[in-house]
Design a protein around this motif. Structure first.
Motif, PDB file in Angstrom:
ATOM      1  N   SER A 232     -13.305 -62.834  11.227  1.00 27.11           N
ATOM      2  CA  SER A 232     -13.395 -63.534  12.387  1.00 27.11           C
ATOM      3  C   SER A 232     -12.116 -63.626  12.634  1.00 27.11           C
ATOM      4  CB  SER A 232     -14.200 -64.944  12.267  1.00 27.11           C
ATOM      5  OG  SER A 232     -15.419 -64.806  11.806  1.00 27.11           O
ATOM      6  N   ALA A 233     -11.750 -63.329  13.865  1.00 27.76           N
ATOM      7  CA  ALA A 233     -10.440 -63.045  14.607  1.00 27.76           C
ATOM      8  C   ALA A 233     -10.538 -62.354  16.089  1.00 27.76           C
ATOM      9  CB  ALA A 233      -9.154 -62.357  13.671  1.00 27.76           C
ATOM     10  N   MET A 234      -9.131 -62.546  16.562  1.00 25.47           N
ATOM     11  CA  MET A 234      -9.028 -61.494  17.753  1.00 25.47           C
ATOM     12  C   MET A 234      -8.260 -60.235  17.457  1.00 25.47           C
ATOM     13  SD  MET A 234      -9.269 -61.498  21.251  1.00 25.47           S
ATOM     14  CE  MET A 234      -8.882 -62.913  22.187  1.00 25.47           C
ATOM     15  N   TYR A 235      -8.777 -59.127  17.875  1.00 22.27           N
ATOM     16  CA  TYR A 235      -8.438 -57.875  17.397  1.00 22.27           C
ATOM     17  C   TYR A 235      -7.713 -57.210  18.548  1.00 22.27           C
ATOM     18  CZ  TYR A 235     -10.548 -58.324  12.919  1.00 22.27           C
ATOM     19  OH  TYR A 235     -11.174 -58.680  11.735  1.00 22.27           O
TER      20      TYR A 235
ATOM     21  N   TRP B  90      -3.626 -51.252  15.302  1.00 24.56           N
ATOM     22  CA  TRP B  90      -4.601 -52.206  15.520  1.00 24.56           C
ATOM     23  C   TRP B  90      -3.971 -53.474  14.943  1.00 24.56           C
ATOM     24  CZ3 TRP B  90      -8.914 -53.101  18.252  1.00 24.56           C
ATOM     25  CH2 TRP B  90      -9.676 -51.928  18.671  1.00 24.56           C
ATOM     26  N   TYR B  91      -4.026 -54.809  15.608  1.00 18.99           N
ATOM     27  CA  TYR B  91      -3.717 -56.110  15.176  1.00 18.99           C
ATOM     28  C   TYR B  91      -4.586 -57.022  15.026  1.00 18.99           C
ATOM     29  CZ  TYR B  91       1.421 -54.807  15.357  1.00 18.99           C
ATOM     30  OH  TYR B  91       2.923 -54.192  15.112  1.00 18.99           O
ATOM     31  N   ARG B  92      -4.636 -58.096  14.468  1.00 18.71           N
ATOM     32  CA  ARG B  92      -5.377 -59.188  14.418  1.00 18.71           C
ATOM     33  C   ARG B  92      -4.604 -60.250  14.439  1.00 18.71           C
ATOM     34  NH1 ARG B  92      -8.896 -59.724   8.628  1.00 18.71           N
ATOM     35  NH2 ARG B  92      -7.095 -60.993   7.673  1.00 18.71           N
ATOM     36  N   GLN B  93      -5.473 -61.285  15.229  1.00 19.18           N
ATOM     37  CA  GLN B  93      -4.886 -62.820  15.050  1.00 19.18           C
ATOM     38  C   GLN B  93      -5.976 -63.589  14.780  1.00 19.18           C
ATOM     39  OE1 GLN B  93      -3.010 -64.534  18.369  1.00 19.18           O
ATOM     40  NE2 GLN B  93      -1.537 -65.859  17.232  1.00 19.18           N
ATOM     41  N   ILE B  94      -6.013 -64.389  13.484  1.00 17.58           N
ATOM     42  CA  ILE B  94      -6.972 -65.318  13.196  1.00 17.58           C
ATOM     43  C   ILE B  94      -6.372 -66.746  13.716  1.00 17.58           C
ATOM     44  CG2 ILE B  94      -7.768 -66.735  10.968  1.00 17.58           C
ATOM     45  CD1 ILE B  94      -7.386 -64.337   9.537  1.00 17.58           C
TER      46      ILE B  94
ATOM     47  N   PHE C  58      -0.740 -53.395  24.883  1.00 18.51           N
ATOM     48  CA  PHE C  58      -1.554 -54.025  24.513  1.00 18.51           C
ATOM     49  C   PHE C  58      -2.912 -54.022  25.372  1.00 18.51           C
ATOM     50  CE2 PHE C  58      -0.170 -55.727  20.365  1.00 18.51           C
ATOM     51  CZ  PHE C  58       1.087 -55.548  20.372  1.00 18.51           C
ATOM     52  N   GLY C  59      -4.023 -54.006  24.466  1.00 17.24           N
ATOM     53  CA  GLY C  59      -5.354 -54.503  25.128  1.00 17.24           C
ATOM     54  C   GLY C  59      -5.499 -56.088  25.339  1.00 17.24           C
ATOM     55  N   SER C  60      -6.582 -56.211  25.948  1.00 13.68           N
ATOM     56  CA  SER C  60      -6.687 -57.840  26.097  1.00 13.68           C
ATOM     57  C   SER C  60      -7.385 -58.371  24.775  1.00 13.68           C
ATOM     58  CB  SER C  60      -7.434 -58.202  27.306  1.00 13.68           C
ATOM     59  OG  SER C  60      -8.883 -57.516  27.362  1.00 13.68           O
ATOM     60  N   GLY C  61      -8.091 -57.487  24.036  1.00 12.48           N
ATOM     61  CA  GLY C  61      -8.365 -58.065  22.687  1.00 12.48           C
ATOM     62  C   GLY C  61      -9.807 -57.924  22.508  1.00 12.48           C
ATOM     63  N   THR C  62     -10.433 -58.195  21.399  1.00  9.99           N
ATOM     64  CA  THR C  62     -11.997 -58.361  21.051  1.00  9.99           C
ATOM     65  C   THR C  62     -11.933 -59.465  20.178  1.00  9.99           C
ATOM     66  OG1 THR C  62     -12.429 -56.033  21.306  1.00  9.99           O
ATOM     67  CG2 THR C  62     -13.935 -57.400  19.958  1.00  9.99           C
ATOM     68  N   GLN C  63     -12.612 -60.499  20.663  1.00 13.67           N
ATOM     69  CA  GLN C  63     -12.609 -61.792  19.844  1.00 13.67           C
ATOM     70  C   GLN C  63     -13.825 -61.631  19.102  1.00 13.67           C
ATOM     71  OE1 GLN C  63     -10.838 -64.606  19.657  1.00 13.67           O
ATOM     72  NE2 GLN C  63     -12.085 -64.873  17.815  1.00 13.67           N
ATOM     73  N   LEU C  64     -13.840 -61.166  17.643  1.00 19.14           N
ATOM     74  CA  LEU C  64     -15.008 -61.051  16.732  1.00 19.14           C
ATOM     75  C   LEU C  64     -15.252 -62.325  16.150  1.00 19.14           C
ATOM     76  CD1 LEU C  64     -17.098 -59.111  15.108  1.00 19.14           C
ATOM     77  CD2 LEU C  64     -14.913 -58.858  13.539  1.00 19.14           C
ATOM     78  N   SER C  65     -16.631 -62.699  16.016  1.00 17.21           N
ATOM     79  CA  SER C  65     -16.861 -63.796  15.426  1.00 17.21           C
ATOM     80  C   SER C  65     -18.021 -63.551  14.307  1.00 17.21           C
ATOM     81  CB  SER C  65     -17.782 -64.867  16.340  1.00 17.21           C
ATOM     82  OG  SER C  65     -16.547 -65.265  17.207  1.00 17.21           O
ATOM     83  N   VAL C  66     -17.832 -63.656  13.179  1.00 21.25           N
ATOM     84  CA  VAL C  66     -18.824 -63.315  12.080  1.00 21.25           C
ATOM     85  C   VAL C  66     -19.570 -64.591  11.530  1.00 21.25           C
ATOM     86  CG1 VAL C  66     -18.999 -62.352   9.748  1.00 21.25           C
ATOM     87  CG2 VAL C  66     -17.229 -61.473  11.223  1.00 21.25           C
ATOM     88  N   LEU C  67     -20.861 -64.625  11.477  1.00 22.56           N
ATOM     89  CA  LEU C  67     -21.811 -65.789  11.367  1.00 22.56           C
ATOM     90  C   LEU C  67     -22.131 -65.806   9.939  1.00 22.56           C
ATOM     91  CD1 LEU C  67     -23.199 -66.562  14.749  1.00 22.56           C
ATOM     92  CD2 LEU C  67     -21.340 -67.268  14.096  1.00 22.56           C
TER      93      LEU C  67
ATOM     94  N   HIS D 254     -16.028 -59.776  23.554  1.00 27.93           N
ATOM     95  CA  HIS D 254     -16.430 -60.677  22.571  1.00 27.93           C
ATOM     96  C   HIS D 254     -17.700 -60.078  21.852  1.00 27.93           C
ATOM     97  CE1 HIS D 254     -14.945 -63.714  25.484  1.00 27.93           C
ATOM     98  NE2 HIS D 254     -14.558 -64.494  24.325  1.00 27.93           N
ATOM     99  N   GLN D 255     -17.564 -60.167  20.476  1.00 29.18           N
ATOM    100  CA  GLN D 255     -18.469 -59.583  19.584  1.00 29.18           C
ATOM    101  C   GLN D 255     -18.991 -60.552  18.588  1.00 29.18           C
ATOM    102  OE1 GLN D 255     -19.463 -55.854  19.114  1.00 29.18           O
ATOM    103  NE2 GLN D 255     -21.101 -56.803  18.002  1.00 29.18           N
ATOM    104  N   VAL D 256     -20.444 -60.781  18.343  1.00 27.65           N
ATOM    105  CA  VAL D 256     -20.891 -61.789  17.339  1.00 27.65           C
ATOM    106  C   VAL D 256     -21.717 -61.014  16.304  1.00 27.65           C
ATOM    107  CG1 VAL D 256     -22.221 -63.968  16.759  1.00 27.65           C
ATOM    108  CG2 VAL D 256     -20.710 -63.682  19.029  1.00 27.65           C
ATOM    109  N   THR D 257     -21.502 -60.982  15.096  1.00 25.68           N
ATOM    110  CA  THR D 257     -22.414 -60.344  14.162  1.00 25.68           C
ATOM    111  C   THR D 257     -22.516 -61.268  13.104  1.00 25.68           C
ATOM    112  OG1 THR D 257     -22.405 -58.186  12.967  1.00 25.68           O
ATOM    113  CG2 THR D 257     -20.321 -59.556  12.834  1.00 25.68           C
ATOM    114  N   GLN D 258     -23.592 -60.933  12.166  1.00 29.48           N
ATOM    115  CA  GLN D 258     -23.892 -61.510  10.858  1.00 29.48           C
ATOM    116  C   GLN D 258     -23.041 -61.105   9.618  1.00 29.48           C
ATOM    117  OE1 GLN D 258     -26.101 -64.165  10.792  1.00 29.48           O
ATOM    118  NE2 GLN D 258     -26.417 -64.025  13.085  1.00 29.48           N
TER     119      GLN D 258
END
Lengths: 115, 113
Positions: free
Chosen positions: A87-90, A34-38, A106-115, A10-14
């Protein structure tokens, strides 16, 4: 079975900040993705990488995105200036030499949250 | 361009029920078709594949048949278990050109005891 490892989970960023998502593909694999899923949407292709260069990229992969294989083991995705819509799972994936009809790991993903 | 459409989830079933998850595709030529599964906290894993029309892919009791006439690759299982609870992704790889799988949005399956 060998695994693709992604960090962080998980990654939270501004908004406007740079983020680097990290992946360690399977050691003898040659093609990386690299893939992503919103949330609630399709898994979307971003970029593929072979022989130390980008081989294909989608319209999503604009100049805010870059990929690197800095040391022969890690495979990173950088977003220079994040936006809310990033913001998505990468997911990182890799595949071996015999690509045709072979499965991606596949890896298990990184959930990116942009605030 | 190429695309994959999956039925909306979640699909909620009782243990031992019959499962169908629909998948249709749009592609030129003769794509290869795949089902991937993602268990909680894990990456997507290949479940089964079919590389030409009328082929049936099967694994762990799951089956899917490549139907070119209906451009479909529906996933079925005769008797689901709680451990089958996961998200299922249909995917295709177009014939020729680059090896870039195109995925659907995934269908969540929840199996109750």
């Amino acid at each position: 079975e060998p695994e693709v490892t992604q960090t962080p989970s998980h990654q939270v960023t501004q908004m406007g900040q740079e983020v680097i998502l990290r992946c360690v593909p399977i050691s003898n694999h040659l093609y990386f993705y690299w893939y992503r899923q919103i949330l609630g949407q399709k898994v979307e292709f971003l970029v593929s990488f072979y022989n130390n260069e980008i081989s294909e990229k989608s319209e999503i992969f604009d100049d805010q995105f870059s990929v690197e294989r800095p040391d022969g083991s890690n495979f990173t995705l950088k977003i220079r200036s994040t936006k809310l819509e990033d913001s998505a799972m990468y997911f990182c994936a890799s595949v071996g030499v015999e690509v045709i009809n072979e499965k991606l790991f596949f890896g298990s993903g990184t959930q990116l949250s942009v605030l | 361009g190429d695309s994959v459409t999956q039925m909306e989830g979640p699909v909620t079933l009782s243990e031992e029920a019959f499962l169908t998850i629909n998948c249709t595709y749009t592609a030129t030529g003769y794509p290869s078709l795949f089902w991937y599964v993602q268990y909680p906290g894990e990456g997507l894993q290949l479940l089964l594949k079919a590389t030409k029309a009328d082929d049936k892919g099967s694994n762990k009791g799951f089956e899917a048949t490549y139907r070119k006439e209906t451009t479909s690759f529906h996933l079925e299982k005769g008797s689901v278990q709680v451990s089958d609870s996961a998200v299922y992704f249909c995917a295709l790889v177009a014939s020729g050109g680059s090896y870039i799988p195109t995925f659907g949005r995934g269908t969540s399956l929840i199996v109750h005891p």
